[in-house]
Scaffold this motif. Sequence first.
Motif, PDB file in Angstrom:
ATOM      1  N   ASN A 461       0.806  -1.219   0.000  1.00 59.27           N
ATOM      2  CA  ASN A 461       0.000   0.000   0.000  1.00 59.27           C
ATOM      3  C   ASN A 461       0.839   1.269   0.000  1.00 59.27           C
ATOM      4  OD1 ASN A 461      -2.748  -1.170   0.225  1.00 59.27           O
ATOM      5  ND2 ASN A 461      -1.941  -1.990   2.138  1.00 59.27           N
ATOM      6  N   THR A 462       2.077   1.172   0.456  1.00 59.24           N
ATOM      7  CA  THR A 462       2.953   2.342   0.536  1.00 59.24           C
ATOM      8  C   THR A 462       4.236   2.090  -0.227  1.00 59.24           C
ATOM      9  OG1 THR A 462       4.049   1.588   2.568  1.00 59.24           O
ATOM     10  CG2 THR A 462       2.016   2.898   2.813  1.00 59.24           C
ATOM     11  N   VAL A 463       4.933   3.155  -0.544  1.00 56.78           N
ATOM     12  CA  VAL A 463       6.186   3.040  -1.290  1.00 56.78           C
ATOM     13  C   VAL A 463       7.229   2.296  -0.469  1.00 56.78           C
ATOM     14  CG1 VAL A 463       8.058   4.355  -2.354  1.00 56.78           C
ATOM     15  CG2 VAL A 463       5.692   5.145  -2.588  1.00 56.78           C
ATOM     16  N   ASN A 464       7.259   2.528   0.844  1.00 59.25           N
ATOM     17  CA  ASN A 464       8.233   1.838   1.702  1.00 59.25           C
ATOM     18  C   ASN A 464       8.009   0.326   1.677  1.00 59.25           C
ATOM     19  OD1 ASN A 464       9.485   4.225   2.412  1.00 59.25           O
ATOM     20  ND2 ASN A 464       8.239   4.515   4.262  1.00 59.25           N
ATOM     21  N   GLU A 465       6.748  -0.089   1.748  1.00 64.00           N
ATOM     22  CA  GLU A 465       6.445  -1.513   1.689  1.00 64.00           C
ATOM     23  C   GLU A 465       6.884  -2.101   0.343  1.00 64.00           C
ATOM     24  OE1 GLU A 465       2.324  -2.046   2.441  1.00 64.00           O
ATOM     25  OE2 GLU A 465       2.410  -1.284   4.486  1.00 64.00           O
ATOM     26  N   PHE A 466       6.648  -1.368  -0.735  1.00 64.79           N
ATOM     27  CA  PHE A 466       7.038  -1.835  -2.066  1.00 64.79           C
ATOM     28  C   PHE A 466       8.557  -1.978  -2.162  1.00 64.79           C
ATOM     29  CE2 PHE A 466       8.493  -0.912  -6.374  1.00 64.79           C
ATOM     30  CZ  PHE A 466       7.768  -1.830  -7.115  1.00 64.79           C
ATOM     31  N   ASN A 467       9.285  -0.976  -1.693  1.00 72.09           N
ATOM     32  CA  ASN A 467      10.750  -1.017  -1.769  1.00 72.09           C
ATOM     33  C   ASN A 467      11.315  -2.177  -0.956  1.00 72.09           C
ATOM     34  OD1 ASN A 467      10.856   1.219  -3.444  1.00 72.09           O
ATOM     35  ND2 ASN A 467      11.069   2.673  -1.743  1.00 72.09           N
ATOM     36  N   GLU A 468      10.691  -2.482   0.153  1.00 69.26           N
ATOM     37  CA  GLU A 468      11.156  -3.607   0.974  1.00 69.26           C
ATOM     38  C   GLU A 468      10.998  -4.921   0.212  1.00 69.26           C
ATOM     39  OE1 GLU A 468      10.082  -5.712   5.280  1.00 69.26           O
ATOM     40  OE2 GLU A 468       9.248  -3.753   4.760  1.00 69.26           O
ATOM     41  N   CYS A 469       9.885  -5.061  -0.522  1.00 65.58           N
ATOM     42  CA  CYS A 469       9.668  -6.271  -1.314  1.00 65.58           C
ATOM     43  C   CYS A 469      10.696  -6.383  -2.441  1.00 65.58           C
ATOM     44  CB  CYS A 469       8.262  -6.270  -1.907  1.00 65.58           C
ATOM     45  SG  CYS A 469       6.951  -6.267  -0.675  1.00 65.58           S
ATOM     46  N   ILE A 470      11.008  -5.270  -3.075  1.00 70.20           N
ATOM     47  CA  ILE A 470      12.002  -5.275  -4.157  1.00 70.20           C
ATOM     48  C   ILE A 470      13.375  -5.657  -3.620  1.00 70.20           C
ATOM     49  CG2 ILE A 470      13.177  -3.860  -5.883  1.00 70.20           C
ATOM     50  CD1 ILE A 470      10.300  -4.610  -6.598  1.00 70.20           C
ATOM     51  N   GLU A 471      13.720  -5.177  -2.437  1.00 69.04           N
ATOM     52  CA  GLU A 471      15.015  -5.527  -1.852  1.00 69.04           C
ATOM     53  C   GLU A 471      15.079  -7.011  -1.524  1.00 69.04           C
ATOM     54  OE1 GLU A 471      17.742  -3.700  -1.700  1.00 69.04           O
ATOM     55  OE2 GLU A 471      16.540  -2.225  -2.807  1.00 69.04           O
ATOM     56  N   ASN A 472      13.971  -7.586  -1.121  1.00 73.56           N
ATOM     57  CA  ASN A 472      13.945  -9.035  -0.869  1.00 73.56           C
ATOM     58  C   ASN A 472      14.194  -9.813  -2.158  1.00 73.56           C
ATOM     59  OD1 ASN A 472      13.413  -8.704   1.869  1.00 73.56           O
ATOM     60  ND2 ASN A 472      11.181  -8.731   1.564  1.00 73.56           N
ATOM     61  N   ILE A 473      13.640  -9.324  -3.260  1.00 75.64           N
ATOM     62  CA  ILE A 473      13.885  -9.969  -4.558  1.00 75.64           C
ATOM     63  C   ILE A 473      15.324  -9.751  -4.995  1.00 75.64           C
ATOM     64  CG2 ILE A 473      13.254  -9.947  -7.005  1.00 75.64           C
ATOM     65  CD1 ILE A 473      10.429  -9.186  -6.174  1.00 75.64           C
ATOM     66  N   ARG A 474      15.841  -8.534  -4.761  1.00 67.71           N
ATOM     67  CA  ARG A 474      17.200  -8.198  -5.170  1.00 67.71           C
ATOM     68  C   ARG A 474      18.240  -9.042  -4.436  1.00 67.71           C
ATOM     69  NH1 ARG A 474      18.471  -3.579  -7.691  1.00 67.71           N
ATOM     70  NH2 ARG A 474      16.582  -2.568  -6.891  1.00 67.71           N
ATOM     71  N   SER A 475      17.947  -9.419  -3.210  1.00 68.70           N
ATOM     72  CA  SER A 475      18.889 -10.234  -2.445  1.00 68.70           C
ATOM     73  C   SER A 475      19.108 -11.596  -3.090  1.00 68.70           C
ATOM     74  CB  SER A 475      18.388 -10.414  -1.009  1.00 68.70           C
ATOM     75  OG  SER A 475      17.157 -11.137  -1.001  1.00 68.70           O
ATOM     76  N   GLU A 476      18.143 -12.028  -3.890  1.00 69.82           N
ATOM     77  CA  GLU A 476      18.280 -13.310  -4.581  1.00 69.82           C
ATOM     78  C   GLU A 476      18.778 -13.123  -6.008  1.00 69.82           C
ATOM     79  OE1 GLU A 476      18.532 -17.185  -4.529  1.00 69.82           O
ATOM     80  OE2 GLU A 476      17.519 -16.190  -2.862  1.00 69.82           O
ATOM     81  N   SER A 477      18.327 -12.067  -6.682  1.00 70.21           N
ATOM     82  CA  SER A 477      18.733 -11.834  -8.066  1.00 70.21           C
ATOM     83  C   SER A 477      18.568 -10.360  -8.410  1.00 70.21           C
ATOM     84  CB  SER A 477      17.900 -12.700  -9.022  1.00 70.21           C
ATOM     85  OG  SER A 477      18.148 -12.339 -10.365  1.00 70.21           O
ATOM     86  N   LYS A 478      19.668  -9.688  -8.691  1.00 72.55           N
ATOM     87  CA  LYS A 478      19.620  -8.290  -9.074  1.00 72.55           C
ATOM     88  C   LYS A 478      18.933  -8.119 -10.434  1.00 72.55           C
ATOM     89  CE  LYS A 478      23.826  -6.933  -6.568  1.00 72.55           C
ATOM     90  NZ  LYS A 478      25.179  -6.351  -6.695  1.00 72.55           N
ATOM     91  N   GLU A 479      19.172  -9.109 -11.354  1.00 64.99           N
ATOM     92  CA  GLU A 479      18.585  -9.004 -12.690  1.00 64.99           C
ATOM     93  C   GLU A 479      17.065  -9.034 -12.631  1.00 64.99           C
ATOM     94  OE1 GLU A 479      20.880 -11.113 -11.775  1.00 64.99           O
ATOM     95  OE2 GLU A 479      22.683 -10.483 -12.853  1.00 64.99           O
ATOM     96  N   ILE A 480      16.517  -9.931 -11.826  1.00 67.57           N
ATOM     97  CA  ILE A 480      15.063 -10.036 -11.755  1.00 67.57           C
ATOM     98  C   ILE A 480      14.470  -8.822 -11.050  1.00 67.57           C
ATOM     99  CG2 ILE A 480      13.172 -11.367 -10.735  1.00 67.57           C
ATOM    100  CD1 ILE A 480      14.550 -13.854 -11.430  1.00 67.57           C
TER     101      ILE A 480
END
Length: 715
Positions: A461-480
Amino acid sequence: MASEKILTVCQYGGDFVRNNDGSMSYSGGDAHAIDIDSKMSLEDLKSEIASMFSFSDEPFSIKYFLPRNKRTPITISNDKDLRRMISYHANSDTTDIYVTKISESRMIRSDVTDSGTFTNTDITQLANFNEAEQIKICSDWDNLITGVGQVFSTSNNFRDALHKYAIAHSFIYKLVKNDQFRVTAECTVEDCPWRIHASRSSAKQKFMIKKINPSHTCGKELTRESHKLASQRWVASVIKDKLREIPNYKPKDIANDLEQEYGLSLNYSQVWCGKSIAKKELYNPFEEAFNQLSWFCDRIIETNPGSVATLHKSNDLRFRFFVAFHASLYGFEHGCRPFLFLDAFSLKENRHLKFLAATAVDGENDIYPVAFSVVDTENNETWHWFLEQLKSSFTQSRAITFISSSQNGMEEELPKVFEDGFHCYSEQYLIENFQNEMKSSWTQEVKDKMIHHLKSAIYANTVNEFNECIENIRSESKEIAEWVLGTKPETWSDAFFKGLRYGQYSSVAVEKYNDWLSVGSEPSVLQIADTMRCSLMELMYSRRVSCNTWTEALVPSANQKVQEDMIRAHSFALVRPIGTVFEVSDESTNVVNTETNECTCRRWQVSGLPCIHALAVIEHTNGCIYEYCSKYFSSECYRIAYSLSINPIPDVGMPVCTNPFQFSSACSLRARRLAGRPKEKPDEPRIAIKRPLRCSKCQAVGHNKRTCKTEAHSE
């Protein structure tokens, strides 16, 4: 026509050029004009051409294009072919023929140039067949697959190109993965490394070849095994354009043309079935548009005033059929949230027809069909037409949110019609594309974890929540992670999306429509439309009856959610700094404004129902919870959505009238009874009521006057 002549432009020495739309044109060379009539033989024509271009004894072939079809050059190999060419161009002022030299032993095919130009000997190639036969393969198909990075507009276009490529290169393939988002194929010969994989590009606009191993180690040869690829449906796709030009195209002529042009020796049965499929795809819907659908549109409007039923027919055998019943339109505009799912799919029993649908969601989050359309092709033009019909059906002007899987052309056409609307991708569509980007080496546990992070980003719902999800994905794969950011999060994440989805992310409408339309046989457009009408009648009635027992102000699902969240809100601490603005503390601190129905957690704005922070404030101030909920979750709105009925349409069946230009509403559409005794009894036979036997003398039950014994006893 026997005595008339056609002015023919005879061209030689130029190049065939493949255009972007798939058509071919001829560039360069010399051109001379000659007269041809139906009495001229092929030998006479060749003799005149040889003299014209000063040929000695070199053999050459003669080709031409059908009117309005510049994709496939047709070879003239005998007198019958020549007369057929003259017949095709009977209404033309001039026609063009193209001369190609042939070496004595074989046709010489040169490589395709970088500019996409084919030399004048690049039409066909001869290959040995059982040491006794020579077969030509259409070299136009040799280069339909070029390599990694090649782009196709849709997955169907890629599959079609792959099919022709395999025929041209004489090998058999099998599909390992096959859906609208990805296609993987490999050679059927064991241990042969040939393999190709294509999927949607990261831009979500085109279908792209991602991987290919072009090497064959199977020693592929041009054998009759490769003719297995020439299925009946493939034959239909090849001859469809020509059949549109030549309705009396005979199977024997089709077989000869396929052998001459593509080197395929097909039997009469294969060709006949292919022609039947092509005729059905070309003519049945078009004829039906004349003799059934026009009548049905009038009957819809007559029996259901306020409904919209539109039929568009064109001279090139195309049609579009749109229906929106007044009961559905009224219910959507007055009782449903202002958002629509846009779906398109092929019918299971009639795959040459496309079904387009606009589906809303009622207060109970069940699908609410608003409008549907049956078309023969899904593209930008048909989506634009569908959206125009949909917009003209509405009586209210309000900003509508559209959720789709980015069907062909819809994304481009939507802002042209609904200028103030919003568009976003469905959750299912995004996840399927996300899965295609995952590494095959990952374990299933890692893949499931990554999908969970993506879903969290969708629901953020918020930008902070979205960025946290992206960082979780980035920890596994920067490309994805970069791929996710490149998919325009403003079109699918609640943190950025400007429209209102009210917690709806994916549609189940396609499954529901397929269940309704699974009639067990190939349905006509009329049957599809009337089946939908009957299903909608039952849906509207059953839900209208069920909601009459509700006693709460909110629909059951919304009422249950509010009550559950209210229990969690009891423990929150509140601070009231100013007027209608409150500060609510739990694990974090959020600000609630009861005047604007907003909370800094944004769940209230996104869902339409008060969040737990707002519920804490409402309870603290002794407010009425229902006044802070979106009206679309009220029982009243739900009842309004189903308040009107879809009326029956009598006499809907198969037409007796067979002349499409003489059909009128007076013609009965009842289905004809088949000849002979029915093989089975009706599913629901009429119940026969047998009256008891009663005597007319004594009025007793169980006997008649003749067997009555009353007189005997009295005597």
